[in-house]
Design a protein around this motif. Structure first.
Motif, PDB file in Angstrom:
ATOM      1  N   SER A  22      88.984  91.200  54.392  1.00 46.01           N
ATOM      2  CA  SER A  22      88.697  91.936  53.152  1.00 46.01           C
ATOM      3  C   SER A  22      87.217  92.031  52.829  1.00 46.01           C
ATOM      4  CB  SER A  22      89.462  91.341  51.963  1.00 46.01           C
ATOM      5  OG  SER A  22      90.840  91.565  52.124  1.00 46.01           O
ATOM      6  N   SER A 149      94.362  92.294  45.384  1.00 48.15           N
ATOM      7  CA  SER A 149      95.559  93.049  45.016  1.00 48.15           C
ATOM      8  C   SER A 149      95.353  94.536  45.279  1.00 48.15           C
ATOM      9  CB  SER A 149      95.872  92.831  43.533  1.00 48.15           C
ATOM     10  OG  SER A 149      94.839  93.399  42.728  1.00 48.15           O
ATOM     11  N   ARG A 150      96.444  95.280  45.258  1.00 53.49           N
ATOM     12  CA  ARG A 150      96.349  96.730  45.444  1.00 53.49           C
ATOM     13  C   ARG A 150      95.510  97.367  44.348  1.00 53.49           C
ATOM     14  NH1 ARG A 150     101.854  99.839  46.497  1.00 53.49           N
ATOM     15  NH2 ARG A 150     101.748  98.356  48.226  1.00 53.49           N
ATOM     16  N   LYS A 153      91.808  96.814  45.116  1.00 51.61           N
ATOM     17  CA  LYS A 153      91.384  97.718  46.188  1.00 51.61           C
ATOM     18  C   LYS A 153      91.177  99.124  45.642  1.00 51.61           C
ATOM     19  CE  LYS A 153      93.730  95.353  50.021  1.00 51.61           C
ATOM     20  NZ  LYS A 153      94.773  95.500  51.074  1.00 51.61           N
ATOM     21  N   TRP A 154      92.095  99.558  44.797  1.00 47.81           N
ATOM     22  CA  TRP A 154      92.003 100.900  44.213  1.00 47.81           C
ATOM     23  C   TRP A 154      90.733 101.023  43.366  1.00 47.81           C
ATOM     24  CZ3 TRP A 154      91.802 103.051  39.354  1.00 47.81           C
ATOM     25  CH2 TRP A 154      92.090 104.425  39.275  1.00 47.81           C
ATOM     26  N   ARG A 157      87.686 101.116  45.659  1.00 45.95           N
ATOM     27  CA  ARG A 157      87.636 102.363  46.432  1.00 45.95           C
ATOM     28  C   ARG A 157      87.089 103.520  45.603  1.00 45.95           C
ATOM     29  NH1 ARG A 157      92.663 102.446  48.092  1.00 45.95           N
ATOM     30  NH2 ARG A 157      92.184 101.622  50.162  1.00 45.95           N
ATOM     31  N   GLU A 197      91.141  98.954  57.205  1.00 43.02           N
ATOM     32  CA  GLU A 197      91.816  99.768  56.188  1.00 43.02           C
ATOM     33  C   GLU A 197      90.803 100.716  55.553  1.00 43.02           C
ATOM     34  OE1 GLU A 197      94.071  99.140  51.880  1.00 43.02           O
ATOM     35  OE2 GLU A 197      93.817  97.434  53.245  1.00 43.02           O
TER      36      GLU A 197
END
Length: 199
Positions: A22, A149-150, A153-154, A157, A197
C-alpha cells in the motif's frame, strides 16, 4: 528558443499505483529532442519543479530549500506538508538524477517517515532525452496504514493522487513548451512500469 512548425502532440506517459504494501508508486515522463540536451540537467528539473509548485498552488504551498533539506510548507504556518532530505545526485552513461528522500511531514504516515523518494531523472536514448519524475515507496497519511479501507483508497485516489498527476503532467508539458516552443496539444498515455492497483 527552438520553434516548431504546425500542430503536434506531446505525449506524457503516466502510471500511478498502490503497491502490495500500500505504498504509492507514481511515474510520469516525456521525451524532448536530443538537441536540447545541453540546456538540461537534473538540477534544472528540480528547480523548475519547485517554482512550478509555488505558482500552481498560488503560493499556498511554498517549497523551502535549506542546507538540511527541502520542505513543502503551508503558507502562513510552520507546518510542512512533506519534508525531504537534501538531493542526492547519481550519474552514469546517458543518465543523471537527483533523488530526495522523504523524511517527514503532515501528509506522511507517522510510522513511515523514513520511506519514500522523489526523483528527477534524465535519460538519453535514440528518440531524444527522457525527462522523468518518479515517486516511490510513499506512504500517504490519507491511506492510514498498510491495509487501507476502500474509503481511504477512494479519498486518496480522487484528492492527493489526482492533484499529483495533474501537477506533474502540466509541469512536464510546460518544460517541453518552454524548451521546444509552444503550440500543439498534450496527450497522456498509460504506462505499465510496475504491477499494482491502479490509482
Amino acid at each position: 528558443m527552438r520553434k516548431t512548425e504546425g500542430p503536434f502532440t506531446r505525449e506524457i506517459a503516466c502510471q500511478q499505483i498502490l503497491m502490495e504494501d500500500s505504498s504509492v508508486f507514481s511515474v510520469q515522463w516525456t521525451t524532448v529532442p536530443s538537441d536540447l540536451r545541453p540546456r538540461l540537467s537534473a538540477e534544472f528539473l528540480l528547480e523548475r519543479y519547485l517554482a512550478y509548485i509555488r505558482r500552481f498552488t498560488l503560493t499556498l504551498i511554498r517549497p523551502m530549500v535549506a542546507a538540511d533539506g527541502i520542505a513543502f510548507r503551508l503558507a502562513g504556518t510552520r507546518r510542512s506538508l512533506i519534508l525531504f532530505t537534501p538531493p542526492a545526485r547519481r550519474e552514469g552513461p546517458g543518465h543523471e538524477s537527483l533523488s530526495l528522500r522523504i523524511c517527514g511531514g503532515f501528509l506522511v504516515q507517522g510510522r513511515q517517515c523514513d520511506r519514500g523518494e522523489l526523483s528527477f531523472m534524465l535519460d538519453d536514448d535514440v528518440s531524444g532525452v527522457r525527462l522523468t519524475l518518479r515517486l516511490t515507496d510513499y506512504c500517504p497519511l490519507l491511506l492510514g496504514s498498510s491495509e487501507p479501507s476502500r474509503l481511504r483508497k477512494w479519498l486518496y485516489r480522487f484528492t492527493q493522487a489526482y492533484i499529483h498527476k495533474v501537477v506533474t503532467v502540466r509541469f512536464l508539458a510546460r518544460v517541453y513548451a518552454d524548451l521546444a516552443g509552444g503550440g500543439g496539444c498534450v496527450r497522456v498515455v498509460r504506462a505499465r512500469v510496475r504491477e499494482g492497483e491502479d490509482l
